[in-house]
Scaffold this active site. Structure first.
Site, PDB file in Angstrom:
ATOM      1  N   ALA A 157      -2.136  13.669  -2.112  1.00  0.00           N
ATOM      2  CA  ALA A 157      -1.571  14.630  -1.030  1.00  0.00           C
ATOM      3  C   ALA A 157      -0.442  14.138  -0.382  1.00  0.00           C
ATOM      4  O   ALA A 157      -0.124  12.915  -0.471  1.00  0.00           O
ATOM      5  CB  ALA A 157      -2.994  14.826  -0.244  1.00  0.00           C
ATOM      6  N   GLY A 166      -5.046  13.023  -4.465  1.00  0.00           N
ATOM      7  CA  GLY A 166      -5.190  14.531  -4.707  1.00  0.00           C
ATOM      8  C   GLY A 166      -4.508  14.761  -6.230  1.00  0.00           C
ATOM      9  O   GLY A 166      -4.858  15.812  -6.555  1.00  0.00           O
ATOM     10  N   GLU A 212      -7.374  14.437  -8.532  1.00  0.00           N
ATOM     11  CA  GLU A 212      -8.263  15.596  -8.264  1.00  0.00           C
ATOM     12  C   GLU A 212      -7.803  17.031  -8.799  1.00  0.00           C
ATOM     13  O   GLU A 212      -8.352  17.677  -9.246  1.00  0.00           O
ATOM     14  CB  GLU A 212      -8.502  15.818  -6.764  1.00  0.00           C
ATOM     15  CG  GLU A 212      -9.118  14.500  -6.106  1.00  0.00           C
ATOM     16  CD  GLU A 212      -9.146  14.700  -4.643  1.00  0.00           C
ATOM     17  OE1 GLU A 212      -8.313  14.680  -3.760  1.00  0.00           O
ATOM     18  OE2 GLU A 212     -10.413  14.943  -4.114  1.00  0.00           O
TER      19      GLU A 212
HETATM   20  C1  3H9 Z   1      -5.056  12.127  -0.855  1.00  0.00           C
HETATM   21  O1  3H9 Z   1      -4.542  12.389  -1.822  1.00  0.00           O
HETATM   22  C2  3H9 Z   1      -6.057  13.056  -0.011  1.00  0.00           C
HETATM   23  C3  3H9 Z   1      -6.682  13.925  -0.873  1.00  0.00           C
HETATM   24  O2  3H9 Z   1      -7.924  13.222  -1.599  1.00  0.00           O
HETATM   25  C4  3H9 Z   1      -7.450  15.159  -0.371  1.00  0.00           C
HETATM   26  C5  3H9 Z   1      -6.558  15.941   0.352  1.00  0.00           C
HETATM   27  C6  3H9 Z   1      -7.209  17.244   1.195  1.00  0.00           C
HETATM   28  N1  3H9 Z   1       2.728  10.982   0.265  1.00  0.00           N
HETATM   29  O3  3H9 Z   1       5.312   3.150  -2.669  1.00  0.00           O
HETATM   30  P1  3H9 Z   1       6.765   3.644  -2.942  1.00  0.00           P
HETATM   31  C7  3H9 Z   1       6.492   7.787  -0.590  1.00  0.00           C
HETATM   32  S1  3H9 Z   1      -4.486  10.882   0.021  1.00  0.00           S
HETATM   33  C8  3H9 Z   1       3.867  10.959   0.970  1.00  0.00           C
HETATM   34  O4  3H9 Z   1       7.643   2.727  -2.524  1.00  0.00           O
HETATM   35  P2  3H9 Z   1       6.209   2.761  -5.800  1.00  0.00           P
HETATM   36  C9  3H9 Z   1       6.667   6.346  -0.083  1.00  0.00           C
HETATM   37  O5  3H9 Z   1       6.460   6.436   1.307  1.00  0.00           O
HETATM   38  C10 3H9 Z   1      -3.186  10.103  -0.912  1.00  0.00           C
HETATM   39  N2  3H9 Z   1       4.894   9.917   0.645  1.00  0.00           N
HETATM   40  O6  3H9 Z   1       6.859   3.718  -4.771  1.00  0.00           O
HETATM   41  C11 3H9 Z   1       8.071   6.010  -0.235  1.00  0.00           C
HETATM   42  O7  3H9 Z   1       8.946   6.754   0.499  1.00  0.00           O
HETATM   43  P3  3H9 Z   1      10.458   6.248   1.176  1.00  0.00           P
HETATM   44  C12 3H9 Z   1      -3.847   9.327  -2.016  1.00  0.00           C
HETATM   45  C13 3H9 Z   1       4.382   9.201  -0.172  1.00  0.00           C
HETATM   46  O8  3H9 Z   1       6.951   3.287  -7.163  1.00  0.00           O
HETATM   47  C14 3H9 Z   1       8.228   6.785  -1.632  1.00  0.00           C
HETATM   48  O9  3H9 Z   1       7.255   8.045  -1.852  1.00  0.00           O
HETATM   49  N3  3H9 Z   1      -2.588   8.759  -2.874  1.00  0.00           N
HETATM   50  C15 3H9 Z   1       3.080   9.176  -0.994  1.00  0.00           C
HETATM   51  O10 3H9 Z   1       6.227   1.392  -5.640  1.00  0.00           O
HETATM   52  C16 3H9 Z   1       7.975   5.736  -2.828  1.00  0.00           C
HETATM   53  O11 3H9 Z   1       6.881   5.108  -2.857  1.00  0.00           O
HETATM   54  C17 3H9 Z   1      -2.350   7.466  -2.474  1.00  0.00           C
HETATM   55  O12 3H9 Z   1      -2.833   6.714  -1.784  1.00  0.00           O
HETATM   56  C18 3H9 Z   1       2.476  10.105  -0.572  1.00  0.00           C
HETATM   57  N4  3H9 Z   1       1.057  10.150  -1.139  1.00  0.00           N
HETATM   58  O13 3H9 Z   1       4.579   3.108  -5.970  1.00  0.00           O
HETATM   59  C19 3H9 Z   1      -1.087   6.971  -3.282  1.00  0.00           C
HETATM   60  N5  3H9 Z   1       3.048   8.282  -2.076  1.00  0.00           N
HETATM   61  O14 3H9 Z   1      10.875   5.907  -0.143  1.00  0.00           O
HETATM   62  C20 3H9 Z   1       0.094   6.376  -2.462  1.00  0.00           C
HETATM   63  C21 3H9 Z   1       4.258   7.634  -1.773  1.00  0.00           C
HETATM   64  O15 3H9 Z   1      10.809   7.030   1.988  1.00  0.00           O
HETATM   65  N6  3H9 Z   1       1.293   5.892  -3.029  1.00  0.00           N
HETATM   66  N7  3H9 Z   1       5.124   8.251  -0.920  1.00  0.00           N
HETATM   67  O16 3H9 Z   1       9.889   4.784   1.640  1.00  0.00           O
HETATM   68  C22 3H9 Z   1       1.168   4.889  -3.952  1.00  0.00           C
HETATM   69  O17 3H9 Z   1       0.515   4.223  -4.262  1.00  0.00           O
HETATM   70  C23 3H9 Z   1       2.672   4.563  -4.411  1.00  0.00           C
HETATM   71  O18 3H9 Z   1       3.581   5.315  -3.549  1.00  0.00           O
HETATM   72  C24 3H9 Z   1       2.838   4.577  -5.886  1.00  0.00           C
HETATM   73  C25 3H9 Z   1       4.337   4.658  -6.248  1.00  0.00           C
HETATM   74  C26 3H9 Z   1       2.012   3.962  -6.888  1.00  0.00           C
HETATM   75  C27 3H9 Z   1       2.604   6.270  -6.113  1.00  0.00           C
END
Ligand code: 3H9
Length: 706
Positions: free
Chosen positions: A68, A107, A110
Site C-alpha cells: 500500500a 499489499g 496480497e
Molecule cells: C500495506 O501494504 C498495507 C496493506 O496490507 C493493507 C492496505 C489496505 N509506500 O526503501 P527505499 C518509498 S503496508 C510509499 O529507499 P530500497 C520510500 O519512502 C506496506 N512509499 O528503497 C523511498 O522514497 P524516497 C507494506 C514507499 O530499494 C522510495 O520508495 N510494505 C513505500 O532500499 C525507495 O524506498 C512495506 O512495508 C510504500 N509502500 O527498498 C514495504 N515503500 O525515495 C516498505 C517504499 O522519497 N518498503 N517507499 O525516500 C520497503 O521495505 C522498501 O522500500 C523496499 C525497497 C524493500 C520496497
C-alpha cells in the site's frame, strides 16, 4: 467515483490472448489510489474483452509492488479500497497470474495472493511486513495466507514481517514456480501460456486447503498467541494478527475478511501505527542531508583506524564486515597486539555461536593489517581516529595524519564530545576533516552521527554518508557542539533522572517505569552496562565549567568513589552477584541515596510513574528542540532517528520529537513551566517549543524544511 488524478500508472497490452497489466508507479509501484483505480479498470477490461484468455500482472522496474502507499495512511481514504481490488482480482473469471521480481511486500503480496497463480524470479523478496508499521495485512492477507500456507507458516510470515526469497517462498507454497531467467515478462508469459495450454482454471486462494486440519491450525494459533503475548509486550498489531488468523479458521471467508478489516482499521487508528510509519520515513529522510544532494562522494577502497581500544576495534570490525581492508595503527607492538586481539575476539564469538566458519574468519582477517607507524596509512582513502578522548592527544594524531595521508584522504574523528572545529583548524587541510561518531559496540550499533565541522567540504560529508551505507549504519547529520545530538540530549534527561532520584524516586522505580514505556533498559541500568567510570570522567572534566548555581546530584560520584562502576565491577546501582548480567537492587545504594538526600537537605517525596515519564520526556524533548533550534540537528526527525538507533527509544513511539507531537507540545510546555517553578535554571523552555506552541504548530511541521 474516480480519484482526482489519474496518471497512467497501470498499462495494458495484449500479447496474443494474454492481457499484460503492468503497474508502473515509481519508485516502488506502491498501491496508491490511482494504481488501485486503474488496476480495477484493467481487470474489468480483461473480463469483458473476448480476445483475452488470461491476465498477467507485473511491476515495471526492479519491483513487483512494495505494498500500500504508506503516505496515504492517516489521510481520508480514496476508493477503490485495496481489499475490493484484491477481491475483484480473485473473482476474475479468467486466470490471473502474478509474475514477481524484486519486492512483493504487504499489499503487493496480497495482490499476488488474490491472483490465481504466482511465479517469481530468483531475486524476489516476498513478505507481509505490515507488523513493522503497526499494521496487519489488510487486503485479505490475514485470510488468504493461512488458507494457502496453513496457520503456522502464515503466522510466522505476518508476525516476523520477514522477506522470503523465491526458494523459500516456493518451498512453503507461497508461489507456484520459480522463473529461471531474469526477464520477468518472458517468464510470466511462458508460464501463463503453459497454464492456458493445460486449461488451468481461475484457481482461488480462498478455496485452498491450508486450514483443513482444524486441530493443528488451532494449536498453531494458540502457540502464536502465547508467544506473541510474551514477546511483543505493549505492541498492538501482533495480537490482532493472531485474532485475524483465528477468524480465518473459524469463519466463512467473507466474514473473515470483514473481521480483518475491522482489526486493520483499529491498527490504522493506533498511535503506534503513526509512530512506526514516522520511523519508516524518518530513517529514509536522514539519508538526504544537503551535502548528499550537492556533492559526489569520494571513492573509498581502503580504511585506516587509529587506536585499537574497544571503540577502534569495533570500528575496524564494522569496516571489515563491509568488505573493505583495514589498517590499524597503535603506538607500540603490545598495544597493536591488544587491538588485533579485540578484533579477533569478535569473530571468535561468532564462530562459537555457529554464525561464522573459521574459513570465513580467515578470509576477513586477511584484509586486516596493523602497524606502529603512521606511514602505513599513506594509501588509505579514509582514516578514522579512535584514540583517547583528549584534545592534545587527538591533535597529535591529526598532525601525523596530515603528514602521511595522501591528498584527498578523508580524515575522520570518532570523538564523542570534543570540538571538531578545533581539531580541523589544527592541520593544513581542514576541509578533509569530519566527525564519525560511532556508538559502542561499534560493529553492532546502527547509529552513526556524521558531525559536520564549519570548514569541511561537501564531498567529504557525502563520503561519510556513503561509508555509512557500506557499513549498513543509519547516518544522522549533526553539527558541532558538546555531545552533538545524542549525548547532548542524554546529558539533560539523565540529569532529570538524577534529580528525581535525589528527590525521592528510587533508581529501580525509574528504570522500571522507563522499561514499561518501551526502552529496553532504564538509565541506571544503562549506566551500569556502559560503566559508571565513563560518566564520572565526563563529570570531572566538566566540573570547572559547570554553572555553580545549577543543581548537581552527587549520588553517582559517591557510588563511583567506592569503585562500583556497574556490571564490570559486579556492582553499580545494582548488584550483579557472580557475574550475573541482570542486576538486583542494592540496599547499600539505597543507603547512599538516603545519606545524599540528607546532606542536600531534601525531604524525599513519592513520585508516581506518570510523573517520572513526564519529567524524563520533557527534559529529552526540550533539549531535542534546542538541538533543532540551534541547527545542530537539521530537523526534528534527525533527533528521532538518533534516539531510535542509538538510545533504545521505543520505535512504536516514533522518537522523542514525534512523541512530543503525539501528546501535544502545549502540554509539554505546560509541564516544563510547572517544573521550572522549583528549578528555573534546569527547566528553561526551549525557544522553539514556545514559538511552535504560540503558532499552534507541531515539531513535525519542521520536518520538510531542510
Ligand atoms: C500495506 O501494504 C498495507 C496493506 O496490507 C493493507 C492496505 C489496505 N509506500 O526503501 P527505499 C518509498 S503496508 C510509499 O529507499 P530500497 C520510500 O519512502 C506496506 N512509499 O528503497 C523511498 O522514497 P524516497 C507494506 C514507499 O530499494 C522510495 O520508495 N510494505 C513505500 O532500499 C525507495 O524506498 C512495506 O512495508 C510504500 N509502500 O527498498 C514495504 N515503500 O525515495 C516498505 C517504499 O522519497 N518498503 N517507499 O525516500 C520497503 O521495505 C522498501 O522500500 C523496499 C525497497 C524493500 C520496497
Amino acid at each position: 467515483m474516480t480519484p482526482e488524478v489519474s496518471a497512467d500508472v497501470v498499462t495494458q497490452e495484449l500479447r496474443g490472448r494474454i492481457l499484460v497489466v503492468t503497474i508502473d508507479n515509481p519508485p516502488v509501484n506502491a498501491l496508491g489510489a490511482n494504481v488501485r483505480y486503474e488496476l480495477q479498470l484493467a481487470i474489468e477490461a480483461a473480463e469483458t474483452n473476448a480476445a483475452v484468455d488470461a491476465v498477467l500482472l507485473l511491476g515495471a522496474g526492479r519491483n513487483f509492488i512494495a505494498g500500500a502507499d504508506i503516505r496515504e495512511f492517516g489521510k481520508a481514504p480514496l476508493p477503490p479500497s485495496l481489499p475490493d481490488v484484491c477481491n475483484q482480482i480473485e473473482a476474475c473469471g479468467k486466470p490471473v497470474v502474478a509474475a514477481i521480481r524484486g519486492a512483493a511486500l504487504g499489499g503487493g503480496l496480497e495482490i499476488a495472493l488474490a491472483a490465481h497463480y504466482r511465479i517469481a524470479l530468483a531475486d524476489a523478496k516476498l513478505g507481509l511486513p505490515e507488523v513493522a508499521l503497526g499494521l496487519l495485512p489488510g487486503a485479505g492477507g490475514t485470510q488468504r495466507a493461512p488458507h494457502l500456507l496453513g496457520a503456522k507458516a502464515a503466522l510466522d510470515l505476518m508476525l516476523s514481517g520477514r522477506h522470503l526469497g523465491a526458494k523459500e517462498a516456493h518451498a512453503i507454497g507461497l508461489i507456484d514456480r520459480i522463473g529461471e531467467g531474469d526477464d520477468v515478462l518472458t517468464e510470466g508469459l511462458a508460464y501463463t501460456r503453459a497454464l492456458l495450454t493445460a486449461r488451468a482454471p481461475a484457481r482461488r486462494t480462498r478455496d485452498a486447503n491450508g486450514l483443513a486440519d482444524h486441530v493443528a491450525s488451532r494449536a498453531a494459533i494458540d502457540v502464536a498467541r502465547a508467544e506473541t503475548s510474551k514477546k511483543s509486550r505493549g505492541l498492538f498489531a501482533p495480537l490482532r494478527i493472531v485474532d485475524a488468523v483465528r477468524a480465518a479458521l473459524e469463519s466463512p471467508f467473507d466474514e473473515g475478511l470483514r473481521h480483518e478489516r475491522q482489526l486493520f482499521l483499529q491498527c490504522l487508528d493506533s498511535p503506534q501505527r503513526a509512530g512506526l510509519v514516522h520511523a519508516f520515513f524518518a530513517e529514509r529522510e536522514v539519508l538526504k542531508a544537503p551535502e548528499t544532494r550537492d556533492a559526489k562522494p569520494r571513492a573509498i577502497a581502503s580504511v585506516g583506524v587509529v587506536g585499537g581500544g574497544t571503540m577502534g576495534a569495533g570500528i575496524a570490525v564494522a569496516v571489515l564486515d563491509a568488505g573493505l581492508p583495514v589498517t590499524m595503527i597503535e603506538r607500540d607492538d603490545a598495544a597493536l597486539a591488544r587491538g588485533r586481539a579485540h578484533v579477533e575476539k569478535v569473530y571468535e564469538a561468532l564462530i562459537a555461536k555457529g554464525r561464522m566458519t573459521p574459513e570465513t574468519r580467515a578470509a576477513v582477517l586477511a584484509r586486516f593489517s596493523g602497524s606502529t607507524s603512521y606511514d602505513a596509512l599513506g594509501a588509505a582513502d579514509l582514516v578514522i581516529e579512535a584514540v583517547f578522548e583528549d584534545m592534545a592527544v587527538k591533535q597529535a594524531v591529526f598532525a601525523e595524519l596530515d603528514r602521511v595521508c595522501k591528498p584527498g584522504a578523508v580524515l575522520a574523528t570518532n570523538t564523542s564530545y570534543l570540538d571538531i572545529d578545533e581539531i580541523a583548524a589544527s592541520i593544513s587541510r581542514p576541509a578533509d576533516v569530519v566527525g564519525l561518531h560511532f556508538f559502542s559496540p561499534a560493529n553492532v550499533m546502527k547509529l552513526l552521527e556524521v558531525v559536520v565541522p564549519a570548514q569541511v567540504s561537501a564531498d567529504v560529508v557525502a563520503t561519510a554518508f556513503e561509508l555509512a551505507k557500506k557499513l549498513r549504519k543509519v547516518p544522522v547529520r549533526a553539527g558541532v557542539c558538546d555531545g552533538f545530538i545524542g549525548n547532548r540530549v542524554l546529558a539533560v534527561y539523565r540529569a532529570a533522572a538524577d534529580h528525581m532520584m535525589e528527590d525521592g524516586a528510587s533508581p529501580y522505580q525509574i528504570d522500571r517505569v522507563l522499561r514499561e514505556f518501551g526502552f529496553p533498559m532504564g538509565p541506571f541500568q544503562v549506566s551500569d552496562l556502559a560503566g559508571g567510570d565513563i560518566g564520572w570522567a565526563t563529570r570531572k572534566r566538566r566540573a570547572a565549567t559547570r554553572d555553580p548555581k545549577a543543581r548537581y546530584v552527587q549520588i553517582a560520584d559517591r557510588i563511583c568513589e567506592r569503585g562500583w562502576f556497574g556490571q564490570k565491577t559486579g556492582r553499580g546501582y545494582y548488584l550483579y552477584p557472580d557475574g550475573a548480567r541482570s542486576g538486583v537492587p542494592d540496599p547499600e545504594v539505597e543507603a547512599i541515596i538516603d545519606a545524599e538526600r540528607e546532606r542536600a537537605g531534601i525531604a524525599p517525596r513519592a513520585f508516581t510513574d506518570d510523573e517520572i515519564i513526564r519529567r524524563y520526556m520533557a527534559a529529552m524533548i526540550n533539549e531535542g528542540a534546542n538541538v533543532v533550534h540551534e541547527g545542530i540537528a537539521l530537523r526534528p526527525l534527525d533527533v528521532d532517528v538518533t534516539f531510535l538507533y542509538g538510545y533504545g527509544f521505543p520505535r512504536h513511539r516514533g522518537g522523542p520529537m514525534k512523541y512530543a507531537d503525539s501528546i501535544g507540545l502545549a502540554k509539554v510546555l505546560a509541564d516544563i513551566r510547572e517544573f521550572a517553578k522549583e528549578d528555573p535554571i534546569f527547566w528553561k523552555p526551549s525557544p522553539l517549543i514556545v514559538e511552535l506552541v504560540e503558532q499552534g504548530e507541531t515539531l513535525a511541521s519542521l520536518n520538510q524544511s531542510a
